[in-house]
Scaffold this motif. Structure first.
Motif, mmCIF file in Angstrom:
data_model
loop_
_atom_site.group_PDB
_atom_site.id
_atom_site.type_symbol
_atom_site.label_atom_id
_atom_site.label_comp_id
_atom_site.label_asym_id
_atom_site.label_seq_id
_atom_site.Cartn_x
_atom_site.Cartn_y
_atom_site.Cartn_z
ATOM 1 N N ASP A 223 0.742 -1.252 0.000
ATOM 2 C CA ASP A 223 0.000 0.000 0.000
ATOM 3 C C ASP A 223 0.775 1.308 0.000
ATOM 4 O OD1 ASP A 223 0.936 -0.751 2.480
ATOM 5 O OD2 ASP A 223 -0.697 0.175 3.591
ATOM 6 N N PRO A 224 2.127 1.334 -0.004
ATOM 7 C CA PRO A 224 2.760 2.649 0.120
ATOM 8 C C PRO A 224 2.432 3.573 -1.051
ATOM 9 C CG PRO A 224 4.381 0.884 0.351
ATOM 10 C CD PRO A 224 3.115 0.266 -0.137
ATOM 11 N N ALA A 225 2.126 4.814 -0.705
ATOM 12 C CA ALA A 225 1.956 5.862 -1.721
ATOM 13 C C ALA A 225 2.815 7.030 -1.273
ATOM 14 C CB ALA A 225 0.499 6.278 -1.814
ATOM 15 N N HIS A 226 3.763 7.409 -2.125
ATOM 16 C CA HIS A 226 4.723 8.435 -1.722
ATOM 17 C C HIS A 226 4.684 9.641 -2.643
ATOM 18 C CE1 HIS A 226 6.437 5.752 1.160
ATOM 19 N NE2 HIS A 226 6.975 4.925 0.282
ATOM 20 N N LEU A 227 5.052 10.788 -2.077
ATOM 21 C CA LEU A 227 5.474 11.908 -2.907
ATOM 22 C C LEU A 227 6.992 11.920 -2.828
ATOM 23 C CD1 LEU A 227 3.097 14.847 -1.860
ATOM 24 C CD2 LEU A 227 2.919 13.375 -3.876
ATOM 25 N N TYR A 228 7.652 12.119 -3.952
ATOM 26 C CA TYR A 228 9.098 12.215 -3.889
ATOM 27 C C TYR A 228 9.593 13.305 -4.830
ATOM 28 C CZ TYR A 228 10.095 9.422 -8.180
ATOM 29 O OH TYR A 228 10.212 8.945 -9.459
ATOM 30 N N ALA A 229 10.775 13.845 -4.488
ATOM 31 C CA ALA A 229 11.298 14.991 -5.231
ATOM 32 C C ALA A 229 12.801 14.828 -5.416
ATOM 33 C CB ALA A 229 11.005 16.280 -4.477
ATOM 34 N N PRO A 230 13.350 15.372 -6.501
ATOM 35 C CA PRO A 230 14.800 15.329 -6.689
ATOM 36 C C PRO A 230 15.509 16.147 -5.609
ATOM 37 C CG PRO A 230 13.686 15.929 -8.729
ATOM 38 C CD PRO A 230 12.666 16.004 -7.641
ATOM 39 N N GLN A 231 16.686 15.702 -5.222
ATOM 40 C CA GLN A 231 17.458 16.413 -4.189
ATOM 41 C C GLN A 231 17.683 17.871 -4.586
ATOM 42 O OE1 GLN A 231 18.520 15.031 -1.130
ATOM 43 N NE2 GLN A 231 18.876 17.205 -0.757
ATOM 44 N N ALA A 232 17.928 18.123 -5.882
ATOM 45 C CA ALA A 232 18.197 19.483 -6.344
ATOM 46 C C ALA A 232 17.027 20.410 -6.035
ATOM 47 C CB ALA A 232 18.484 19.478 -7.847
ATOM 48 N N VAL A 233 15.808 19.887 -6.147
ATOM 49 C CA VAL A 233 14.622 20.697 -5.850
ATOM 50 C C VAL A 233 14.553 20.968 -4.351
ATOM 51 C CG1 VAL A 233 12.100 20.705 -5.887
ATOM 52 C CG2 VAL A 233 13.380 19.824 -7.857
ATOM 53 N N LEU A 234 14.872 19.920 -3.546
ATOM 54 C CA LEU A 234 14.806 20.063 -2.092
ATOM 55 C C LEU A 234 15.875 21.030 -1.574
ATOM 56 C CD1 LEU A 234 14.149 16.326 -1.334
ATOM 57 C CD2 LEU A 234 12.578 18.197 -0.855
ATOM 58 N N ASP A 235 16.962 21.170 -2.326
ATOM 59 C CA ASP A 235 18.040 22.081 -1.919
ATOM 60 C C ASP A 235 17.682 23.544 -2.171
ATOM 61 O OD1 ASP A 235 19.548 19.990 -1.083
ATOM 62 O OD2 ASP A 235 20.742 19.818 -2.915
ATOM 63 N N ASP A 236 16.646 23.773 -2.967
ATOM 64 C CA ASP A 236 16.212 25.139 -3.252
ATOM 65 C C ASP A 236 15.234 25.562 -2.148
ATOM 66 O OD1 ASP A 236 14.761 27.330 -4.090
ATOM 67 O OD2 ASP A 236 14.645 26.690 -6.184
ATOM 68 N N PRO A 237 15.615 26.551 -1.305
ATOM 69 C CA PRO A 237 14.775 26.886 -0.140
ATOM 70 C C PRO A 237 13.340 27.267 -0.522
ATOM 71 C CG PRO A 237 16.823 28.164 -0.156
ATOM 72 C CD PRO A 237 16.805 27.389 -1.416
ATOM 73 N N ALA A 238 13.190 27.998 -1.630
ATOM 74 C CA ALA A 238 11.851 28.426 -2.033
ATOM 75 C C ALA A 238 10.987 27.220 -2.379
ATOM 76 C CB ALA A 238 11.949 29.374 -3.223
ATOM 77 N N LYS A 239 11.567 26.318 -3.182
ATOM 78 C CA LYS A 239 10.811 25.127 -3.603
ATOM 79 C C LYS A 239 10.548 24.223 -2.411
ATOM 80 C CE LYS A 239 11.429 25.281 -8.410
ATOM 81 N NZ LYS A 239 10.516 24.991 -9.479
ATOM 82 N N ALA A 240 11.541 24.094 -1.508
ATOM 83 C CA ALA A 240 11.372 23.219 -0.350
ATOM 84 C C ALA A 240 10.230 23.727 0.531
ATOM 85 C CB ALA A 240 12.670 23.151 0.444
ATOM 86 N N ALA A 241 10.167 25.039 0.721
ATOM 87 C CA ALA A 241 9.089 25.604 1.524
ATOM 88 C C ALA A 241 7.738 25.338 0.867
ATOM 89 C CB ALA A 241 9.312 27.100 1.703
ATOM 90 N N ALA A 242 7.686 25.507 -0.452
ATOM 91 C CA ALA A 242 6.440 25.262 -1.180
ATOM 92 C C ALA A 242 6.050 23.782 -1.093
ATOM 93 C CB ALA A 242 6.592 25.698 -2.637
#
Lengths: 271, 350
Positions: free
Chosen positions: B233-252
């Motif tokens: 049953d796992p359902a995940h949201l996942y994101a590239p590390q590069a996106v997570l390193d961007d503070p604006a995108k990470a906050a969003a």
């Protein structure tokens, strides 16, 4: 040289070698025949409705989709995509064919890459095109244009290069300028090839949709087919295929009509 | 001869020195990260004009139907992309910031050199009673229990959740890979039911409404399905590390995870609207099929901490690494724990 045998045959029968008169609506006979086989097979139970639904149930599904307004929405999106791709592809393909057809340097530079593109399946290019053009409309239209320019280029180029040297000599004798030479000799000479290319290109434009509409699309005939596959709705898949078939046949008819008008100066076996 | 030797020895020395410098340079930030994976706090300020490119069509629809979409405090470019192969392709093309998948795609992305992290995890209550997949059995093939899988041809897609499920099922049945024939076939559209119906494979995991259609169409010929009895049953949201390193995108992304949880709850509390607005209006299914899918889903579960989740993910990684001959990675590294409590808190708060 006429051998006695040929002479004898000539006098014995007065059979015409040309094709004879055109059959009215002849183009529809083959498809109608297919439809009859499909129908009879379905009635007789020779065709498993799970692998190929009967024509009338496909018509029923199509009517449902039309009533919900979905089919025409998908069709409009697809038609607009195909038209844009076709327009760019035809423009680029023709230009490349003229450049490559009329100069040795042009040929050296252009012909190779076009032949390479011809050998590469569009489906395999999608990941690269995504890298270059993203996942939006730009990528979709570019993919269609790339598929379309190949037949246009190949046919136009080949037809242009097979213009009889008599005409070139004639143009030289008449002391035509380069512009006039292109207008009066090259373009009319390349036209039959261009039209054959266009007939193939129109079909390629529709065919590309099923590939490009699998990437980040929310509408279009290709998307409709792909979505139906997710839920195992074979009847909707077939509606999509029938739409492709009708579009292909219809567009081909339109191009042929233009072809007849534009090439009315020609006298060929087809007439 | 001597000169060559001296030269090569000197080059070797330089190489060792360069290697050492590189090692030190790389190990410093790595060590800090590994020591405290959630040391950094998630930025909370979303600058004006921040855009997230989201591939999560179901949540998108739920947000639209519930009206929550108007509250998102950032701009969104929705992409109709979901599932492992498509999201990874879009990540690589730098065309997507976050995707919605099951448990396997983040592992495979890492194995193929794309650094990604899971930022949200949703499960099903009573996962064994509400499985996503059933094992479809081809017409005329005798499989009543998992042990009957021995010697069968099983559809297998290594990069997708279906592939991991097959390996887990074999493990649960006490079978080895050599005991069956795995037939590599990506699960796309109705590829698996079609392969079963045409008897190209004996067994394949099929999901959702395809289970219903498959039994309806081929049940008379002897097609069956059996439950696999495991949680899938796992359902995940996942994101590239590069996106997570961007503070604006990470906050969003933090805000998106919040709305993602609220959307899930809205769907559960509004089955009628969900069936009509999603399954019927956009997916081309009838209401009956929509009801079937809603019933199959059961209730969702968003755990407030990821400890168990990571343990389960690690055992999945270990199984896949062993069976697919891949390096073992740490499940811990696949999760960005800055996001851990956001979804559960969002549900508790409102």
């Amino acid at each position: 040289m006429i051998t006695p045998a040929v002479q004898a045959r000539k006098t014995a029968t007065r059979r015409r070698l040309a094709l004879g008169r055109a059959i009215p609506f002849g183009a529809l006979i083959g498809p109608a025949f297919l439809l009859v086989i499909w129908s009879i097979g379905s009635i007789a139970g020779l065709i498993d409705p799970r692998t190929l639904p009967a024509p009338w149930s496909v018509v029923g599904t199509a009517i449902d989709l039309l009533a919900e307004g979905k089919l025409q929405d998908h069709l409009m999106t697809s038609a607009w995509r195909a038209a844009q791709g076709l327009a760019f592809g035809v423009l680029i393909g023709t230009t490349l064919a003229l450049i490559s057809g009329l100069s040795r340097l042009g040929e050296a530079i252009i012909d190779g890459p076009v032949q390479i593109k011809r050998a590469i399946p569009t489906l395999a290019l999608i990941p690269l095109l995504m890298l270059w053009f993203g996942i939006g409309e730009g990528m979709k239209v570019t993919t269609i244009a790339l598929a379309v320019l190949i037949p246009i280029y190949i046919q136009t180029h080949s037809s242009l290069r097979s213009i009889d040297s008599r005409y070139v000599e004639l143009a030289q004798t008449l002391r035509m300028g380069y512009g006039e030479f292109i207008r009066e000799v090259i373009l009319p000479g390349a036209l039959p090839g261009f039209f054959l290319g266009l007939r193939l290109a129109v079909t390629y434009a529709w065919l590309s949709l099923v590939v490009v509409e699998q990437v980040n699309a929310t509408s279009g005939i290709g998307y409709m087919i792909d979505l139906a596959r997710n839920y195992g709705q074979t009847d909707i898949v077939i509606v999509g295929l029938v739409v492709y078939a009708l579009l292909g046949l219809g567009c081909d008819g339109i191009v042929r009509l233009f072809q007849e008008r534009s090439l009315s100066w020609r006298r060929t076996l087809a007439d | 001869m001597l000169a060559v030797e001296r030269f090569s020895r000197r080059r070797f020395g330089a190489l060792v020195a360069a290697f050492a410098v590189t090692l030190v340079a790389f190990s410093a930030p790595f060590g800090a990260e590994a020591g405290s994976p959630d040391a950094g706090k998630l930025p909370s300020k979303i600058p004006e004009g921040t855009v997230l490119r989201i591939g999560d069509p179901e949540t998108q629809r739920a947000l639209e139907l519930s009206g929550l979409i108007n509250q998102l405090p950032f701009k969104v470019e929705w992409a109709n992309i979901s599932g492992g192969p498509q999201t990874i392709e879009a990540f690589r093309a730098n065309a997507l910031d976050v995707g919605s998948v099951a448990d396997i795609p983040p592992i495979h992305a890492t194995w193929t050199g794309l650094k990604v992290k899971i930022i949200a995890a949703k499960f099903r209550k009573e996962p064994v009673a509400h499985p996503i997949y059933q094992l479809g059995i081809a017409p005329g093939v005798e499989v009543k229990t998992l042990a009957d899988l021995r010697g069968k041809r099983i559809a297998f897609s290594p990069g997708q959740a279906q592939g991991a499920l097959v390996l887990r099922v074999l493990q649960a049945a006490g079978l080895k890979r050599e005991d069956v024939t795995l037939i590599e076939l990506p699960s796309k559209g109705d590829a698996y039911p079609v392969a079963l119906a045409s008897k190209q494979v004996d067994v394949a995991p099929i999901w959702g409404v395809l289970v219903k259609h498959y039994l309806h169409q081929y049940g008379a010929d002897g097609a069956t399905t059996i439950p696999h009895g495991l949680r899938d049953d796992p359902a995940h949201l996942y994101a590239p590390q590069a996106v997570l390193d961007d503070p604006a995108k990470a906050a969003a992304l933090g805000e998106y995870v919040r709305y993602w949880a609220l959307a899930a709850r809205w769907v559960q509390e509004h089955p009628k609207e969900w069936i009509a607005g999603y399954y019927v209006a956009t997916q081309g299914l009838n209401a009956e099929d929509g009801q079937y899918l809603v019933d199959a889903d059961g209730q969702f579960d968003i755990p407030p901490d990821w400890n168990d989740v990571i343990v389960r993910q690690q055992s999945t990684i270990d199984l896949l690494a062993r069976e697919l001959n891949r390096p073992r990675i740490k499940a811990e590294d696949l999760f960005d724990r800055r996001f851990e409590t956001i979804a559960a808190n969002a549900l508790n708060a409102s």
